[in-house]
Design a protein around this motif. Structure first.
Motif, PDB file in Angstrom:
ATOM      1  N   CYS A  21       0.829  -1.206   0.000  1.00  0.00           N
ATOM      2  CA  CYS A  21       0.000   0.000   0.000  1.00  0.00           C
ATOM      3  C   CYS A  21       0.864   1.257   0.000  1.00  0.00           C
ATOM      4  CB  CYS A  21      -0.933  -0.011   1.205  1.00  0.00           C
ATOM      5  SG  CYS A  21      -1.963   1.455   1.373  1.00  0.00           S
ATOM      6  N   LEU A  22       1.859   1.308   0.867  1.00  0.00           N
ATOM      7  CA  LEU A  22       2.734   2.488   0.933  1.00  0.00           C
ATOM      8  C   LEU A  22       3.505   2.693  -0.372  1.00  0.00           C
ATOM      9  CD1 LEU A  22       4.111   2.160   4.565  1.00  0.00           C
ATOM     10  CD2 LEU A  22       2.445   3.818   3.711  1.00  0.00           C
ATOM     11  N   LEU A  23       3.980   1.607  -0.947  1.00  0.00           N
ATOM     12  CA  LEU A  23       4.689   1.732  -2.216  1.00  0.00           C
ATOM     13  C   LEU A  23       3.761   2.285  -3.299  1.00  0.00           C
ATOM     14  CD1 LEU A  23       6.741  -1.600  -2.282  1.00  0.00           C
ATOM     15  CD2 LEU A  23       7.616   0.699  -1.882  1.00  0.00           C
ATOM     16  N   LEU A  24       2.526   1.800  -3.330  1.00  0.00           N
ATOM     17  CA  LEU A  24       1.570   2.285  -4.323  1.00  0.00           C
ATOM     18  C   LEU A  24       1.217   3.751  -4.109  1.00  0.00           C
ATOM     19  CD1 LEU A  24      -0.802  -0.796  -4.560  1.00  0.00           C
ATOM     20  CD2 LEU A  24       0.624   0.109  -6.392  1.00  0.00           C
ATOM     21  N   ILE A  25       1.097   4.147  -2.859  1.00  0.00           N
ATOM     22  CA  ILE A  25       0.746   5.543  -2.571  1.00  0.00           C
ATOM     23  C   ILE A  25       1.809   6.512  -3.092  1.00  0.00           C
ATOM     24  CG2 ILE A  25       0.571   7.203  -0.663  1.00  0.00           C
ATOM     25  CD1 ILE A  25      -1.072   5.076   0.834  1.00  0.00           C
ATOM     26  N   PHE A  26       3.074   6.144  -3.021  1.00  0.00           N
ATOM     27  CA  PHE A  26       4.160   7.035  -3.434  1.00  0.00           C
ATOM     28  C   PHE A  26       4.559   6.887  -4.897  1.00  0.00           C
ATOM     29  CE2 PHE A  26       4.693   7.117   1.156  1.00  0.00           C
ATOM     30  CZ  PHE A  26       4.882   8.472   1.366  1.00  0.00           C
ATOM     31  N   ARG A  27       3.841   6.081  -5.667  1.00  0.00           N
ATOM     32  CA  ARG A  27       4.250   5.803  -7.041  1.00  0.00           C
ATOM     33  C   ARG A  27       4.150   7.001  -7.976  1.00  0.00           C
ATOM     34  NH1 ARG A  27      -0.905   4.170  -6.711  1.00  0.00           N
ATOM     35  NH2 ARG A  27      -2.290   4.504  -8.479  1.00  0.00           N
ATOM     36  N   ARG A  28       3.335   7.971  -7.662  1.00  0.00           N
ATOM     37  CA  ARG A  28       3.147   9.113  -8.566  1.00  0.00           C
ATOM     38  C   ARG A  28       3.846  10.383  -8.102  1.00  0.00           C
ATOM     39  NH1 ARG A  28      -2.978   8.661 -10.872  1.00  0.00           N
ATOM     40  NH2 ARG A  28      -2.811   6.492 -11.511  1.00  0.00           N
ATOM     41  N   THR A  29       4.631  10.290  -7.064  1.00  0.00           N
ATOM     42  CA  THR A  29       5.370  11.480  -6.632  1.00  0.00           C
ATOM     43  C   THR A  29       6.613  11.639  -7.511  1.00  0.00           C
ATOM     44  OG1 THR A  29       6.647  10.251  -4.999  1.00  0.00           O
ATOM     45  CG2 THR A  29       4.588  11.238  -4.242  1.00  0.00           C
ATOM     46  N   LYS A  30       7.193  12.812  -7.462  1.00  0.00           N
ATOM     47  CA  LYS A  30       8.359  13.081  -8.315  1.00  0.00           C
ATOM     48  C   LYS A  30       9.568  12.238  -7.918  1.00  0.00           C
ATOM     49  CE  LYS A  30      11.176  16.721 -10.194  1.00  0.00           C
ATOM     50  NZ  LYS A  30      11.163  18.071 -10.662  1.00  0.00           N
ATOM     51  N   ARG A  31       9.842  12.170  -6.620  1.00  0.00           N
ATOM     52  CA  ARG A  31      11.034  11.445  -6.151  1.00  0.00           C
ATOM     53  C   ARG A  31      10.727  10.071  -5.576  1.00  0.00           C
ATOM     54  NH1 ARG A  31      12.420  16.814  -4.058  1.00  0.00           N
ATOM     55  NH2 ARG A  31      13.872  17.711  -5.558  1.00  0.00           N
ATOM     56  N   GLY A  32       9.461   9.757  -5.388  1.00  0.00           N
ATOM     57  CA  GLY A  32       9.066   8.504  -4.751  1.00  0.00           C
ATOM     58  C   GLY A  32       9.611   7.248  -5.419  1.00  0.00           C
ATOM     59  N   PRO A  33       9.429   7.103  -6.734  1.00  0.00           N
ATOM     60  CA  PRO A  33       9.918   5.878  -7.375  1.00  0.00           C
ATOM     61  C   PRO A  33      11.433   5.687  -7.284  1.00  0.00           C
ATOM     62  CG  PRO A  33       8.243   6.892  -8.727  1.00  0.00           C
ATOM     63  CD  PRO A  33       8.551   7.866  -7.625  1.00  0.00           C
ATOM     64  N   ARG A  34      12.195   6.735  -7.530  1.00  0.00           N
ATOM     65  CA  ARG A  34      13.656   6.586  -7.482  1.00  0.00           C
ATOM     66  C   ARG A  34      14.123   6.356  -6.038  1.00  0.00           C
ATOM     67  NH1 ARG A  34      16.893   7.308 -11.404  1.00  0.00           N
ATOM     68  NH2 ARG A  34      15.476   8.678 -12.549  1.00  0.00           N
ATOM     69  N   SER A  35      13.622   7.168  -5.110  1.00  0.00           N
ATOM     70  CA  SER A  35      14.008   7.020  -3.702  1.00  0.00           C
ATOM     71  C   SER A  35      13.521   5.691  -3.139  1.00  0.00           C
ATOM     72  CB  SER A  35      13.436   8.165  -2.867  1.00  0.00           C
ATOM     73  OG  SER A  35      13.914   9.398  -3.333  1.00  0.00           O
ATOM     74  N   GLY A  36      12.290   5.342  -3.465  1.00  0.00           N
ATOM     75  CA  GLY A  36      11.730   4.085  -2.962  1.00  0.00           C
ATOM     76  C   GLY A  36      12.478   2.870  -3.465  1.00  0.00           C
ATOM     77  N   THR A  37      12.865   2.897  -4.733  1.00  0.00           N
ATOM     78  CA  THR A  37      13.621   1.775  -5.293  1.00  0.00           C
ATOM     79  C   THR A  37      14.994   1.679  -4.645  1.00  0.00           C
ATOM     80  OG1 THR A  37      12.432   2.037  -7.392  1.00  0.00           O
ATOM     81  CG2 THR A  37      14.436   0.720  -7.442  1.00  0.00           C
ATOM     82  N   MET A  38      15.630   2.817  -4.393  1.00  0.00           N
ATOM     83  CA  MET A  38      16.936   2.798  -3.741  1.00  0.00           C
ATOM     84  C   MET A  38      16.819   2.303  -2.304  1.00  0.00           C
ATOM     85  SD  MET A  38      20.125   3.067  -4.201  1.00  0.00           S
ATOM     86  CE  MET A  38      20.493   4.039  -5.637  1.00  0.00           C
TER      87      MET A  38
END
Length: 152
Positions: free
Chosen positions: A19-36
């Motif tokens: 759920c948290l990963l999905l919530i941040f999927r459309r932010t500017k830095r979320g995908p890159r930061s989340g993947t790291m």
């Protein structure tokens, strides 16, 4: 206590993280930061907890691959990778619940009880109640992650 926390942590924890990963999927830095962050957590898991060669190699390779993706991929592609990981995590919480309904589980050729059976023993109620509860939690978390998101 601790036993009930551990028994339900895999199913509810996966649902919450998905759920948290999905919530941040459309932010500017979320995908890159989340993947790291996922890459670093996987590598730390190798260093701290994983003790067999196969698990160590696979989790380390996936962690390195995610780290390289987060570092090198353009924004549109890292968003695709991140969304794939987020959806896979959320769906994993749903699809693995069916394993809890079996009565005859085997681990390394030995009979074993499921986490739902452990919760029934520790907290009471039938094992299927816990399996259904965790399924509903997973569905609510996945749905919430898909519907609600932080805009870019």
């Amino acid at each position: 206590g601790r036993r009930s926390f551990v028994a339900q942590a895999g199913y509810t924890g996966t649902a919450v993280v998905g759920c948290l990963l999905l919530i941040f999927r459309r932010t500017k830095r979320g995908p890159r930061s989340g993947t790291m962050v996922l890459a670093v957590v996987m590598l730390l898991s190798c260093a701290i907890w994983i003790r067999n060669a196969f698990g160590f190699c696979m989790i380390a390779l996936i962690g390195i691959a995610l780290g390289l993706c987060a570092w090198k991929l353009p924004s549109a592609r890292i968003r695709d990778v991140y969304t794939c990981v987020a959806v896979t995590t959320a769906l994993n919480a749903i699809t693995n619940v069916h394993d809890l309904f079996g009565a005859n589980q085997m681990v390394n050729g030995q009979p074993s009880s499921t986490d739902a059976h452990t919760m029934a023993d520790v907290a009471g109620g039938p094992f299927w109640f816990w399996a259904v509860l965790w399924l509903f939690v997973a569905l609510i978390m996945a749905g919430g992650g898909l519907v609600f998101f932080l805009p870019g």
